[in-house]
Scaffold this motif. Structure first.
Motif, PDB file in Angstrom:
ATOM      1  N   UNK A   8      -6.381  -1.923   7.889  1.00 37.46           N
ATOM      2  CA  UNK A   8      -4.972  -1.677   8.191  1.00 37.46           C
ATOM      3  C   UNK A   8      -4.035  -2.285   7.176  1.00 37.46           C
ATOM      4  N   UNK A   9      -4.590  -2.815   6.096  1.00 42.40           N
ATOM      5  CA  UNK A   9      -3.792  -3.467   5.063  1.00 42.40           C
ATOM      6  C   UNK A   9      -3.503  -2.494   3.921  1.00 42.40           C
ATOM      7  N   UNK A  10      -2.399  -2.774   3.237  1.00 41.21           N
ATOM      8  CA  UNK A  10      -2.051  -1.993   2.060  1.00 41.21           C
ATOM      9  C   UNK A  10      -2.959  -2.403   0.915  1.00 41.21           C
ATOM     10  N   UNK A  11      -3.631  -1.428   0.280  1.00 40.37           N
ATOM     11  CA  UNK A  11      -4.545  -1.755  -0.807  1.00 40.37           C
ATOM     12  C   UNK A  11      -3.978  -1.406  -2.174  1.00 40.37           C
ATOM     13  N   UNK A  12      -2.945  -0.565  -2.232  1.00 38.61           N
ATOM     14  CA  UNK A  12      -2.314  -0.201  -3.496  1.00 38.61           C
ATOM     15  C   UNK A  12      -0.993   0.480  -3.185  1.00 38.61           C
ATOM     16  N   UNK A  13      -0.195   0.651  -4.198  1.00 36.11           N
ATOM     17  CA  UNK A  13       1.043   1.408  -4.031  1.00 36.11           C
ATOM     18  C   UNK A  13       2.235   0.718  -4.650  1.00 36.11           C
ATOM     19  N   UNK A  14       3.384   1.327  -4.415  1.00 35.07           N
ATOM     20  CA  UNK A  14       4.649   0.845  -4.946  1.00 35.07           C
ATOM     21  C   UNK A  14       5.642   0.716  -3.806  1.00 35.07           C
ATOM     22  N   UNK A  15       6.518  -0.247  -3.912  1.00 32.82           N
ATOM     23  CA  UNK A  15       7.484  -0.472  -2.855  1.00 32.82           C
ATOM     24  C   UNK A  15       8.913  -0.334  -3.378  1.00 32.82           C
ATOM     25  N   UNK A  16       9.691   0.508  -2.708  1.00 32.47           N
ATOM     26  CA  UNK A  16      11.118   0.691  -2.978  1.00 32.47           C
ATOM     27  C   UNK A  16      11.399   0.978  -4.461  1.00 32.47           C
ATOM     28  N   UNK A  17      10.791   2.026  -4.981  1.00 30.84           N
ATOM     29  CA  UNK A  17      10.922   2.390  -6.387  1.00 30.84           C
ATOM     30  C   UNK A  17      12.062   3.395  -6.547  1.00 30.84           C
ATOM     31  N   UNK A  18      13.069   3.076  -7.368  1.00 36.80           N
ATOM     32  CA  UNK A  18      14.154   4.050  -7.584  1.00 36.80           C
ATOM     33  C   UNK A  18      13.743   5.113  -8.607  1.00 36.80           C
ATOM     34  N   UNK A  19      14.037   6.363  -8.280  1.00 37.62           N
ATOM     35  CA  UNK A  19      13.788   7.447  -9.216  1.00 37.62           C
ATOM     36  C   UNK A  19      15.051   8.295  -9.359  1.00 37.62           C
ATOM     37  N   UNK A  20      15.190   8.882 -10.538  1.00 37.56           N
ATOM     38  CA  UNK A  20      16.300   9.807 -10.826  1.00 37.56           C
ATOM     39  C   UNK A  20      15.665  11.136 -11.215  1.00 37.56           C
ATOM     40  N   UNK A  21      16.050  12.184 -10.526  1.00 39.54           N
ATOM     41  CA  UNK A  21      15.465  13.498 -10.732  1.00 39.54           C
ATOM     42  C   UNK A  21      16.553  14.459 -11.219  1.00 39.54           C
TER      43      UNK A  21
END
Length: 142
Positions: A111-124
């Motif tokens: 149930x734990x986070x094993x990878x990823x990104x948190x609160x990443x800003x993107x401009x499209x």
């Protein structure tokens, strides 16, 4: 004097209509782009369909880092993906959308986070093509 007041009212009504139209197009653009981003991150098997339906250009598609790119990802991991409300500016047929996302792979055993990104800003960067907002470029903050 009465004519002057009438002209001012007509002018203000026209400005109000244009403002409402601009905001409506902005909401349509942001919601459409958010749907496309969600599909790109959560359903990589639909990449070719997204290109064929003019939702994203092939060059922009390769700028999205997804689950298969993370070294710790496993097939049985579940993805926890969230998008912020976002905002945008447009020039009727072209525009820019700003949004933040959180993408995490959750190990089903722990149930734990094993990878990823948190609160990443993107401009499209987007353009209107056949009544679809097409993502033509993406910049992601590191």
């Amino acid at each position: 004097m009465n004519r002057k007041k009438r002209r001012i009212r007509i002018l203000l009504a026209g400005v109000a209509v244009l403002l409402v139209l601009y905001i409506a197009i902005d909401i349509w653009m942001v919601s459409s782009v958010k749907r496309t981003i969600r599909t790109l991150y959560l359903h990589p098997e639909q990449d070719q369909m997204m290109i064929e339906d003019s939702r994203v250009t092939e060059a922009a598609l390769h700028t999205f880092v997804r689950r298969e790119a993370y070294p710790l990802s496993k097939a049985e991991d579940t993805a926890d993906f969230h998008l912020s409300v976002g905002g945008g500016l447009h020039y009727l047929i072209r525009g820019t959308v700003w949004v933040n996302y959180t993408f995490k792979g959750i190990d089903p055993n722990t149930g734990q986070s094993s990878y990823g990104s948190s609160n990443v800003p993107i401009r499209v960067q987007v353009k209107l093509d056949h009544w679809h907002w097409t993502i033509i470029d993406k910049h992601e903050e590191a």
